[in-house]
Design a protein around this motif. Structure first.
Motif, PDB file in Angstrom:
ATOM      1  N   ASP A 127      59.649 -27.900  -7.480  1.00  0.00           N
ATOM      2  CA  ASP A 127      59.265 -29.042  -6.347  1.00  0.00           C
ATOM      3  C   ASP A 127      59.007 -30.142  -6.864  1.00  0.00           C
ATOM      4  O   ASP A 127      58.715 -31.114  -6.109  1.00  0.00           O
ATOM      5  CB  ASP A 127      58.035 -28.320  -5.551  1.00  0.00           C
ATOM      6  CG  ASP A 127      58.604 -27.590  -4.233  1.00  0.00           C
ATOM      7  OD1 ASP A 127      59.693 -27.844  -3.687  1.00  0.00           O
ATOM      8  OD2 ASP A 127      57.840 -26.429  -4.271  1.00  0.00           O
ATOM      9  N   SER A 153      63.852 -34.495  -4.601  1.00  0.00           N
ATOM     10  CA  SER A 153      63.648 -33.838  -3.268  1.00  0.00           C
ATOM     11  C   SER A 153      62.751 -32.808  -2.932  1.00  0.00           C
ATOM     12  O   SER A 153      62.573 -32.243  -1.924  1.00  0.00           O
ATOM     13  CB  SER A 153      65.039 -33.420  -2.685  1.00  0.00           C
ATOM     14  OG  SER A 153      65.729 -32.197  -3.319  1.00  0.00           O
ATOM     15  N   ASP A 172      58.918 -31.014  -2.633  1.00  0.00           N
ATOM     16  CA  ASP A 172      57.771 -30.848  -1.501  1.00  0.00           C
ATOM     17  C   ASP A 172      56.593 -31.553  -1.937  1.00  0.00           C
ATOM     18  O   ASP A 172      55.864 -30.780  -2.810  1.00  0.00           O
ATOM     19  CB  ASP A 172      57.925 -29.582  -0.889  1.00  0.00           C
ATOM     20  CG  ASP A 172      56.915 -29.496   0.512  1.00  0.00           C
ATOM     21  OD1 ASP A 172      57.189 -30.261   1.263  1.00  0.00           O
ATOM     22  OD2 ASP A 172      55.834 -28.835   0.051  1.00  0.00           O
ATOM     23  N   ASP A 190      53.520 -31.184  -0.686  1.00  0.00           N
ATOM     24  CA  ASP A 190      52.454 -30.449  -0.489  1.00  0.00           C
ATOM     25  C   ASP A 190      52.676 -29.143  -1.319  1.00  0.00           C
ATOM     26  O   ASP A 190      51.504 -28.702  -1.654  1.00  0.00           O
ATOM     27  CB  ASP A 190      52.573 -29.814   1.091  1.00  0.00           C
ATOM     28  CG  ASP A 190      52.065 -31.009   2.073  1.00  0.00           C
ATOM     29  OD1 ASP A 190      51.249 -31.953   1.656  1.00  0.00           O
ATOM     30  OD2 ASP A 190      52.720 -31.024   3.164  1.00  0.00           O
ATOM     31  N   SER A 191      53.837 -28.607  -1.558  1.00  0.00           N
ATOM     32  CA  SER A 191      53.996 -27.456  -2.459  1.00  0.00           C
ATOM     33  C   SER A 191      53.536 -27.851  -4.021  1.00  0.00           C
ATOM     34  O   SER A 191      52.979 -27.022  -4.655  1.00  0.00           O
ATOM     35  CB  SER A 191      55.511 -27.238  -2.718  1.00  0.00           C
ATOM     36  OG  SER A 191      55.683 -26.667  -1.298  1.00  0.00           O
ATOM     37  N   LEU A 197      59.620 -38.891  -5.517  1.00  0.00           N
ATOM     38  CA  LEU A 197      58.391 -37.978  -5.499  1.00  0.00           C
ATOM     39  C   LEU A 197      57.299 -38.612  -6.261  1.00  0.00           C
ATOM     40  O   LEU A 197      56.189 -38.539  -5.581  1.00  0.00           O
ATOM     41  CB  LEU A 197      58.716 -36.676  -5.840  1.00  0.00           C
ATOM     42  CG  LEU A 197      57.821 -35.604  -5.613  1.00  0.00           C
ATOM     43  CD1 LEU A 197      57.873 -35.294  -4.082  1.00  0.00           C
ATOM     44  CD2 LEU A 197      58.200 -34.308  -6.465  1.00  0.00           C
TER      45      LEU A 197
END
Length: 156
Positions: free
Chosen positions: A75, A79, A81, A83-84, A107
């Motif tokens: 992650d 691309s 995440d 929150d992860s 990110l």
């Protein structure tokens, strides 16, 4: 907890991958040396599995955390995440850890913004830039922005 969000150094294409250029290697080393003078060391390094991020993490590791292993987190890719990533950091890191996250645009900017709960705009991450964020309970704030291109910016 202290979090350092860092973008990988300058990269070039090599076959089907992107690797650090000589400039990118120097950028990563310059940022690592500035981080060392500000922080001393890091307890944990978590990076994207992409080659340019792993190379950057290894350069910083050689300066700040020789005995630490690298943790790879899918992650932390461009691309990934947000929150992860934050959930992973909260699950595996201790409150007194100093953690380096090596990732990519966009990110790194999203993470910086989320770690301070959207209280402040994140700086613009050029290659090998690093943002130091202190987290104490629910209180979070930028401490220093380090770039291989100029003197660090202190937020204190």
């Amino acid at each position: 907890m202290r979090i350092i969000v860092m973008r990988h150094g300058d990269a070039i294409f090599c076959d089907d991958d992107r690797i650090l250029s000589l400039t990118g290697q120097k950028e990563a080393l310059d940022t690592a040396m500035q981080l060392k003078s500000f922080l001393g060391s890091v307890n944990r390094i978590i990076c994207s599995p992409k080659t340019r991020a792993v190379q950057t993490a290894n350069i910083v590791k050689s300066v700040l955390a020789e005995s630490s292993d690298l943790d790879y987190l899918s992650d932390l890719t461009p691309s990934g995440d947000v929150d992860s990533v934050i959930s992973y950091v909260e699950a595996v890191c201790k409150p007194d850890d100093t953690v380096l996250l090596v990732s990519h645009l966009p990110l790194v900017e999203y993470l910086s913004y989320e770690f301070v709960h959207m209280k402040r705009c994140s700086p613009s991450f050029k290659t090998a830039c690093a943002l130091v964020i202190d987290i104490e309970g629910k209180k979070t704030d930028f401490k220093r922005f380090i770039t291989p291109f100029m003197a660090p910016v202190s937020y204190e």
